[in-house]
Design a protein around this motif. Structure first.
Motif, PDB file in Angstrom:
ATOM      1  N   ALA A 234       0.839  -1.194   0.000  1.00  0.00           N
ATOM      2  CA  ALA A 234       0.000   0.000   0.000  1.00  0.00           C
ATOM      3  C   ALA A 234       0.877   1.249   0.000  1.00  0.00           C
ATOM      4  CB  ALA A 234      -0.912   0.010   1.228  1.00  0.00           C
ATOM      5  N   ALA A 235       0.481   2.257  -0.768  1.00  0.00           N
ATOM      6  CA  ALA A 235       1.190   3.536  -0.732  1.00  0.00           C
ATOM      7  C   ALA A 235       1.271   4.006   0.716  1.00  0.00           C
ATOM      8  CB  ALA A 235       0.456   4.558  -1.601  1.00  0.00           C
ATOM      9  N   SER A 236       2.414   4.549   1.119  1.00  0.00           N
ATOM     10  CA  SER A 236       2.744   4.784   2.524  1.00  0.00           C
ATOM     11  C   SER A 236       1.710   5.547   3.363  1.00  0.00           C
ATOM     12  CB  SER A 236       4.110   5.457   2.645  1.00  0.00           C
ATOM     13  OG  SER A 236       4.151   6.653   1.901  1.00  0.00           O
ATOM     14  N   PRO A 237       0.967   6.533   2.823  1.00  0.00           N
ATOM     15  CA  PRO A 237       0.007   7.226   3.697  1.00  0.00           C
ATOM     16  C   PRO A 237      -1.062   6.314   4.296  1.00  0.00           C
ATOM     17  CG  PRO A 237       0.434   8.555   1.764  1.00  0.00           C
ATOM     18  CD  PRO A 237       1.070   7.217   1.515  1.00  0.00           C
ATOM     19  N   LEU A 238      -1.380   5.213   3.616  1.00  0.00           N
ATOM     20  CA  LEU A 238      -2.354   4.271   4.165  1.00  0.00           C
ATOM     21  C   LEU A 238      -1.752   2.867   4.256  1.00  0.00           C
ATOM     22  CD1 LEU A 238      -5.740   5.392   2.541  1.00  0.00           C
ATOM     23  CD2 LEU A 238      -4.906   5.828   4.857  1.00  0.00           C
ATOM     24  N   ALA A 239      -0.493   2.807   4.679  1.00  0.00           N
ATOM     25  CA  ALA A 239       0.197   1.529   4.880  1.00  0.00           C
ATOM     26  C   ALA A 239       0.363   1.253   6.375  1.00  0.00           C
ATOM     27  CB  ALA A 239       1.564   1.558   4.202  1.00  0.00           C
ATOM     28  N   LEU A 240       0.913   0.077   6.683  1.00  0.00           N
ATOM     29  CA  LEU A 240       1.224  -0.365   8.053  1.00  0.00           C
ATOM     30  C   LEU A 240      -0.046  -0.539   8.896  1.00  0.00           C
ATOM     31  CD1 LEU A 240       4.446   1.766   8.702  1.00  0.00           C
ATOM     32  CD2 LEU A 240       4.174  -0.352   7.401  1.00  0.00           C
ATOM     33  N   GLY A 241       0.125  -0.757  10.193  1.00  0.00           N
ATOM     34  CA  GLY A 241      -1.030  -1.023  11.042  1.00  0.00           C
ATOM     35  C   GLY A 241      -1.790  -2.232  10.527  1.00  0.00           C
ATOM     36  N   THR A 242      -3.096  -2.094  10.379  1.00  0.00           N
ATOM     37  CA  THR A 242      -3.898  -3.207   9.879  1.00  0.00           C
ATOM     38  C   THR A 242      -3.913  -3.266   8.350  1.00  0.00           C
ATOM     39  OG1 THR A 242      -5.832  -1.776  10.127  1.00  0.00           O
ATOM     40  CG2 THR A 242      -5.422  -3.360  11.886  1.00  0.00           C
ATOM     41  N   SER A 243      -3.132  -2.396   7.696  1.00  0.00           N
ATOM     42  CA  SER A 243      -3.001  -2.401   6.239  1.00  0.00           C
ATOM     43  C   SER A 243      -1.772  -3.227   5.826  1.00  0.00           C
ATOM     44  CB  SER A 243      -2.907  -0.959   5.734  1.00  0.00           C
ATOM     45  OG  SER A 243      -2.751  -0.904   4.329  1.00  0.00           O
ATOM     46  N   GLN A 244      -1.262  -2.963   4.625  1.00  0.00           N
ATOM     47  CA  GLN A 244      -0.108  -3.712   4.101  1.00  0.00           C
ATOM     48  C   GLN A 244       1.200  -2.936   4.285  1.00  0.00           C
ATOM     49  OE1 GLN A 244      -3.162  -3.736   1.940  1.00  0.00           O
ATOM     50  NE2 GLN A 244      -3.427  -5.594   3.137  1.00  0.00           N
ATOM     51  N   GLY A 294      -0.737   0.851  15.037  1.00  0.00           N
ATOM     52  CA  GLY A 294       0.352   0.223  15.781  1.00  0.00           C
ATOM     53  C   GLY A 294       0.461  -1.265  15.524  1.00  0.00           C
ATOM     54  N   VAL A 295       1.217  -1.937  16.377  1.00  0.00           N
ATOM     55  CA  VAL A 295       1.389  -3.393  16.303  1.00  0.00           C
ATOM     56  C   VAL A 295       0.558  -4.033  17.397  1.00  0.00           C
ATOM     57  CG1 VAL A 295       3.035  -5.274  16.654  1.00  0.00           C
ATOM     58  CG2 VAL A 295       3.690  -3.292  15.276  1.00  0.00           C
ATOM     59  N   ASN A 296      -0.236  -5.026  17.022  1.00  0.00           N
ATOM     60  CA  ASN A 296      -1.057  -5.740  17.995  1.00  0.00           C
ATOM     61  C   ASN A 296      -0.486  -7.148  18.181  1.00  0.00           C
ATOM     62  OD1 ASN A 296      -2.991  -6.976  19.557  1.00  0.00           O
ATOM     63  ND2 ASN A 296      -4.730  -6.286  18.345  1.00  0.00           N
ATOM     64  N   ILE A 297       0.353  -7.320  19.205  1.00  0.00           N
ATOM     65  CA  ILE A 297       1.044  -8.592  19.396  1.00  0.00           C
ATOM     66  C   ILE A 297       0.070  -9.718  19.753  1.00  0.00           C
ATOM     67  CG2 ILE A 297       1.554  -8.343  21.861  1.00  0.00           C
ATOM     68  CD1 ILE A 297       3.832  -9.756  19.040  1.00  0.00           C
ATOM     69  N   ASN A 298      -1.138  -9.353  20.228  1.00  0.00           N
ATOM     70  CA  ASN A 298      -2.127 -10.382  20.545  1.00  0.00           C
ATOM     71  C   ASN A 298      -2.552 -11.178  19.313  1.00  0.00           C
ATOM     72  OD1 ASN A 298      -2.341 -10.064  23.342  1.00  0.00           O
ATOM     73  ND2 ASN A 298      -3.687  -8.291  23.113  1.00  0.00           N
ATOM     74  N   THR A 299      -2.339 -10.589  18.137  1.00  0.00           N
ATOM     75  CA  THR A 299      -2.639 -11.308  16.903  1.00  0.00           C
ATOM     76  C   THR A 299      -1.836 -12.605  16.839  1.00  0.00           C
ATOM     77  OG1 THR A 299      -3.113  -9.251  15.732  1.00  0.00           O
ATOM     78  CG2 THR A 299      -2.605 -11.160  14.379  1.00  0.00           C
ATOM     79  N   LEU A 300      -0.546 -12.524  17.191  1.00  0.00           N
ATOM     80  CA  LEU A 300       0.299 -13.716  17.190  1.00  0.00           C
ATOM     81  C   LEU A 300       0.094 -14.557  18.445  1.00  0.00           C
ATOM     82  CD1 LEU A 300       3.660 -12.263  15.827  1.00  0.00           C
ATOM     83  CD2 LEU A 300       1.972 -13.631  14.589  1.00  0.00           C
ATOM     84  N   ARG A 301      -0.174 -13.882  19.543  1.00  0.00           N
ATOM     85  CA  ARG A 301      -0.317 -14.579  20.819  1.00  0.00           C
ATOM     86  C   ARG A 301      -1.543 -15.491  20.841  1.00  0.00           C
ATOM     87  NH1 ARG A 301      -1.019 -11.331  26.482  1.00  0.00           N
ATOM     88  NH2 ARG A 301      -0.627 -13.033  27.934  1.00  0.00           N
ATOM     89  N   TYR A 302      -2.665 -14.973  20.310  1.00  0.00           N
ATOM     90  CA  TYR A 302      -3.909 -15.749  20.328  1.00  0.00           C
ATOM     91  C   TYR A 302      -4.366 -16.195  18.937  1.00  0.00           C
ATOM     92  CZ  TYR A 302      -4.252 -13.780  25.036  1.00  0.00           C
ATOM     93  OH  TYR A 302      -3.998 -13.419  26.335  1.00  0.00           O
ATOM     94  N   GLN A 303      -3.585 -15.816  17.908  1.00  0.00           N
ATOM     95  CA  GLN A 303      -3.930 -16.149  16.519  1.00  0.00           C
ATOM     96  C   GLN A 303      -5.330 -15.653  16.159  1.00  0.00           C
ATOM     97  OE1 GLN A 303      -3.171 -20.366  16.031  1.00  0.00           O
ATOM     98  NE2 GLN A 303      -1.250 -20.185  17.142  1.00  0.00           N
ATOM     99  N   VAL A 304      -5.688 -14.494  16.709  1.00  0.00           N
ATOM    100  CA  VAL A 304      -6.989 -13.885  16.463  1.00  0.00           C
ATOM    101  C   VAL A 304      -6.775 -12.605  15.663  1.00  0.00           C
ATOM    102  CG1 VAL A 304      -8.926 -12.699  17.571  1.00  0.00           C
ATOM    103  CG2 VAL A 304      -8.079 -14.844  18.523  1.00  0.00           C
TER     104      VAL A 304
END
Length: 470
Positions: A234-244, A294-304
């Motif tokens: 994704a072009a940087s202004p709408l990248a990262l977080g829950t994007s690509q 931001g980064v949501n580490i619970n995604t990896l922790r609970y695979q949710v």
């Protein structure tokens, strides 16, 4: 030199679809897109993902736009670049299965209005739910890409991914996408997965992930080294977080290597500069929340997935049971095993998450179940990768026998009824499909469209009569 050409990595740009779907609930209006299309058309992307997914619903419901008209405008603005859409298999862009005649007609009209690549997926990875869409895409001379919903679990071994890759090739698909909607694919696992799939299929492989868990760029790098053909950015202004991951960053990271994308960085910077003010506007209005950046580490922790987690938190808050979150998170994998280990993607993620919440709140597992949960157990969404827990199924749908056929085989042709229902409002053939997917939302839009047209016509008439200065 020929080896380097083979390794060249393609980029699919997602800012016109998944990036804003992930970060700002698919609210970007067409007018924000149009001025930059000419520049985007010169970049050299493998494709621009610009349609499908939630864009259709959002255009009609929130933006009061005709999604078909959006597609035609983007096609006109990008005559030299392939346009891509996301297609939910037998669900098309809706939330339940449709008859084959509706699926075939939607594919036909999508390609006729400008789509080149149709990315087709199913929430259970049940290939039977993709057959009609793939055949229809082949018939219309479009590119049929089957997307596999990536997930973790006992059933999802390398042999599973290899076997299903071979079946996809036999189905007549033109390419495969690994759709990592939750950001669960870790860098070295990505290399392992790509290598395994490459060993059994000659189809191009594309990787789609989200930055939610913080590993996406590293995952792309290892996947590229393992031979992946295309990555979604994704072009940087709408990248990262829950994007690509950001397009410019990945292009620069691969520059001068055997995997060089060949994309023009100066043009990419112009694309980013165009969308930057819109990003600031969304932050100011609250449409873009810093929470999703931001980064949501619970995604990896609970695979949710992030969206599933926030939905469960909201459900618990409404019940005054926020203190039960850990119990619910521990219940999720148990429910998922009972339901045959489905990938956690819409709508299976909502079904599993809601059931886990109900099981904890009620104090008795499966005492209450939603109609969607019942339909999953009835086989109406298709076949899960592992058998469901028979005792659980009997408790949820006592006395019922789940179907084992392809769900759409039980649906009679629907187009004639939709044609009749939309007759009053129909201004173009595509209106029938808008109505088929979202009857009430489309009807509201048709009424709005008519009112706007009549208002414009009245103003024209008044101007002609000298009521307005010319």
């Amino acid at each position: 030199m020929s080896e380097e050409v083979k390794k060249k990595v393609g980029i699919t740009e997602t800012i016109l679809r998944d990036a804003h779907q992930s970060l700002i609930a698919t609210r970007m209006p067409t007018e924000v897109m149009l001025p930059i299309l000419d520049t985007m058309d010169k970049v050299g992307y493998h494709a621009i993902e610009c349609w499908g997914g939630a864009t259709f619903d959002s255009c009609l419901r929130f933006l009061k736009e005709d999604p078909w008209e959006r597609l035609r405008k983007i096609r006109k603005g990008c005559p030299n670049t392939k346009l891509q859409m996301l297609f939910r298999g037998q669900n098309i862009l809706g939330y339940s299965h449709y008859a084959d005649d509706v699926v075939e007609y939607f594919v036909q009209k999508s390609i006729a209005n400008g789509i080149d690549i149709i990315r087709i997926f199913d929430c259970l990875n049940d290939l039977r739910n993709l057959e009609t869409a793939v055949k229809a895409t082949n018939k219309e001379k479009g590119h049929a890409q089957i997307a596999l919903s990536y997930t973790l679990g006992d059933a999802y071994t390398l042999d599973y991914w290899k076997d299903i890759s071979k079946r996809i090739e036999n189905l007549g698909a033109d390419s495969i996408c690994i759709k990592d909607m939750a950001g669960l694919l870790l860098p070295y696992k990505a290399a392992e997965l790509i290598s395994a799939m490459k060993s059994v299929t000659k189809l191009p492989i594309e990787l789609h992930t989200h930055y939610t868990s913080g590993v996406a760029s590293m995952t792309y790098l290892k996947a590229v080294e393992a031979g992946v053909d295309i990555i979604d950015c994704a072009a940087s202004p709408l990248a990262l977080g829950t994007s690509q991951p950001a397009t410019e960053v990945m292009v620069k990271a691969l520059e001068g290597t055997p995997y060089d994308t060949g994309l023009n960085l100066e043009l990419l910077i112009k694309v980013a500069e165009h969308f930057q003010p819109y990003r600031e506007e969304c932050l100011k209005s609250g449409l873009l929340s810093p929470k999703v950046l931001g980064v949501n580490i619970n995604t990896l922790r609970y695979q949710v997935p992030g969206g599933m987690l926030s939905n469960m938190i909201k459900q618990l808050d409404e019940q005054g049971k926020s203190d039960k979150l850990r119990e619910v998170l521990e219940e999720v994998p148990r429910v998922r095993v009972d339901f045959g280990e489905p990938p956690l993607v819409t709508p299976s993620s909502q079904i599993v998450g809601t059931q886990a919440v109900m099981n904890v709140i009620m104090g008795e597992r499966y005492k209450v179940a939603t109609e969607q949960t019942k339909d999953l157990c009835r086989g109406k969404y298709g076949q899960t990768v592992k058998p469901m827990n028979k005792e659980v199924v009997s408790k949820i749908i006592p006395g019922e026998e789940p179907i084992t056929c392809r769900p759409a085989d039980l649906i009679k042709p629907q187009l004639p009824d939709y044609e009749k229902a939309v007759e009053e409002f129909k201004q173009q053939p595509e209106d029938v499909l808008s109505y088929a997917l979202f009857p009430q939302v489309a009807t509201d839009f048709f009424k709005y469209r008519k009112a706007q047209q009549e208002n414009v016509d009245l103003k024209k008439a008044d101007t002609a009569n000298g009521a307005y200065p010319v």
